[in-house]
Write a protein that holds these residues in place. Sequence first.
Motif, PDB file in Angstrom:
ATOM      1  N   VAL A  18       0.849  -1.186   0.000  1.00  0.00           N
ATOM      2  CA  VAL A  18       0.000   0.000   0.000  1.00  0.00           C
ATOM      3  C   VAL A  18       0.884   1.234   0.000  1.00  0.00           C
ATOM      4  O   VAL A  18       1.882   1.277   0.703  1.00  0.00           O
ATOM      5  CB  VAL A  18      -0.902   0.000   1.265  1.00  0.00           C
ATOM      6  CG1 VAL A  18      -1.734   1.261   1.340  1.00  0.00           C
ATOM      7  CG2 VAL A  18      -1.770  -1.232   1.306  1.00  0.00           C
ATOM      8  N   GLU A  19       0.499   2.239  -0.784  1.00  0.00           N
ATOM      9  CA  GLU A  19       1.186   3.528  -0.759  1.00  0.00           C
ATOM     10  C   GLU A  19       0.385   4.478   0.110  1.00  0.00           C
ATOM     11  O   GLU A  19      -0.843   4.531   0.015  1.00  0.00           O
ATOM     12  CB  GLU A  19       1.308   4.114  -2.166  1.00  0.00           C
ATOM     13  CG  GLU A  19       2.368   3.460  -3.003  1.00  0.00           C
ATOM     14  CD  GLU A  19       2.655   4.233  -4.282  1.00  0.00           C
ATOM     15  OE1 GLU A  19       2.042   5.301  -4.525  1.00  0.00           O
ATOM     16  OE2 GLU A  19       3.489   3.754  -5.054  1.00  0.00           O
ATOM     17  N   ILE A  20       1.089   5.211   0.966  1.00  0.00           N
ATOM     18  CA  ILE A  20       0.433   6.200   1.818  1.00  0.00           C
ATOM     19  C   ILE A  20       1.138   7.541   1.627  1.00  0.00           C
ATOM     20  O   ILE A  20       2.309   7.590   1.271  1.00  0.00           O
ATOM     21  CB  ILE A  20       0.441   5.779   3.304  1.00  0.00           C
ATOM     22  CG1 ILE A  20       1.861   5.492   3.798  1.00  0.00           C
ATOM     23  CG2 ILE A  20      -0.457   4.566   3.517  1.00  0.00           C
ATOM     24  CD1 ILE A  20       1.949   5.160   5.282  1.00  0.00           C
ATOM     25  N   PRO A  21       0.424   8.642   1.840  1.00  0.00           N
ATOM     26  CA  PRO A  21       1.043   9.957   1.652  1.00  0.00           C
ATOM     27  C   PRO A  21       2.204  10.161   2.616  1.00  0.00           C
ATOM     28  O   PRO A  21       2.189   9.634   3.731  1.00  0.00           O
ATOM     29  CB  PRO A  21      -0.099  10.938   1.929  1.00  0.00           C
ATOM     30  CG  PRO A  21      -1.144  10.168   2.653  1.00  0.00           C
ATOM     31  CD  PRO A  21      -0.955   8.730   2.299  1.00  0.00           C
ATOM     32  N   ALA A  22       3.185  10.944   2.175  1.00  0.00           N
ATOM     33  CA  ALA A  22       4.401  11.104   2.984  1.00  0.00           C
ATOM     34  C   ALA A  22       4.868  12.548   3.099  1.00  0.00           C
ATOM     35  O   ALA A  22       6.038  12.805   3.350  1.00  0.00           O
ATOM     36  CB  ALA A  22       5.516  10.233   2.399  1.00  0.00           C
ATOM     37  N   THR A  23       3.953  13.482   2.917  1.00  0.00           N
ATOM     38  CA  THR A  23       4.294  14.883   3.188  1.00  0.00           C
ATOM     39  C   THR A  23       3.214  15.461   4.095  1.00  0.00           C
ATOM     40  O   THR A  23       2.091  14.951   4.154  1.00  0.00           O
ATOM     41  CB  THR A  23       4.372  15.744   1.904  1.00  0.00           C
ATOM     42  OG1 THR A  23       3.058  15.869   1.343  1.00  0.00           O
ATOM     43  CG2 THR A  23       5.335  15.155   0.881  1.00  0.00           C
ATOM     44  N   ILE A  24       3.547  16.521   4.776  1.00  0.00           N
ATOM     45  CA  ILE A  24       2.563  17.170   5.641  1.00  0.00           C
ATOM     46  C   ILE A  24       1.328  17.547   4.822  1.00  0.00           C
ATOM     47  O   ILE A  24       0.193  17.269   5.229  1.00  0.00           O
ATOM     48  CB  ILE A  24       3.171  18.401   6.341  1.00  0.00           C
ATOM     49  CG1 ILE A  24       4.260  17.957   7.324  1.00  0.00           C
ATOM     50  CG2 ILE A  24       2.096  19.232   7.042  1.00  0.00           C
ATOM     51  CD1 ILE A  24       5.091  19.089   7.905  1.00  0.00           C
ATOM     52  N   ASP A  25       1.533  18.157   3.664  1.00  0.00           N
ATOM     53  CA  ASP A  25       0.410  18.606   2.841  1.00  0.00           C
ATOM     54  C   ASP A  25      -0.456  17.457   2.335  1.00  0.00           C
ATOM     55  O   ASP A  25      -1.682  17.539   2.374  1.00  0.00           O
ATOM     56  CB  ASP A  25       0.902  19.431   1.650  1.00  0.00           C
ATOM     57  CG  ASP A  25       1.396  20.812   2.065  1.00  0.00           C
ATOM     58  OD1 ASP A  25       1.055  21.274   3.176  1.00  0.00           O
ATOM     59  OD2 ASP A  25       2.129  21.430   1.266  1.00  0.00           O
ATOM     60  N   THR A  26       0.171  16.363   1.861  1.00  0.00           N
ATOM     61  CA  THR A  26      -0.642  15.277   1.300  1.00  0.00           C
ATOM     62  C   THR A  26      -1.361  14.490   2.394  1.00  0.00           C
ATOM     63  O   THR A  26      -2.480  14.019   2.183  1.00  0.00           O
ATOM     64  CB  THR A  26       0.192  14.324   0.413  1.00  0.00           C
ATOM     65  OG1 THR A  26       1.300  13.806   1.172  1.00  0.00           O
ATOM     66  CG2 THR A  26       0.699  15.032  -0.833  1.00  0.00           C
TER      67      THR A  26
END
Length: 91
Positions: A18-26
Amino acid sequence: MSAIGPATWTTHIDGELVEIPATIDTIRTALPEEQLAAFDAEVGSASADQLQLVLASWALSLTSAGEEDDAVIARLREMTSRQQHQMGASL
């Protein structure tokens, strides 16, 4: 030149990649409205050495990882309880 997409982390949940977001904004964009204030407060007060852990925790909260963890913990508690019961019966 190829376009670079948003940063993501990959992890395995229920045996699937699974891919998960990795920036504060995303991560913030993916959260429900009612969680934004808590996210902003926690990220805003996190020290630099803890920020990645805070972000990973919030990103994982968008998945079923917590349910998988809960199931593993329940199985471990059951096994521990059985072992304690068996040890008590043998004394």
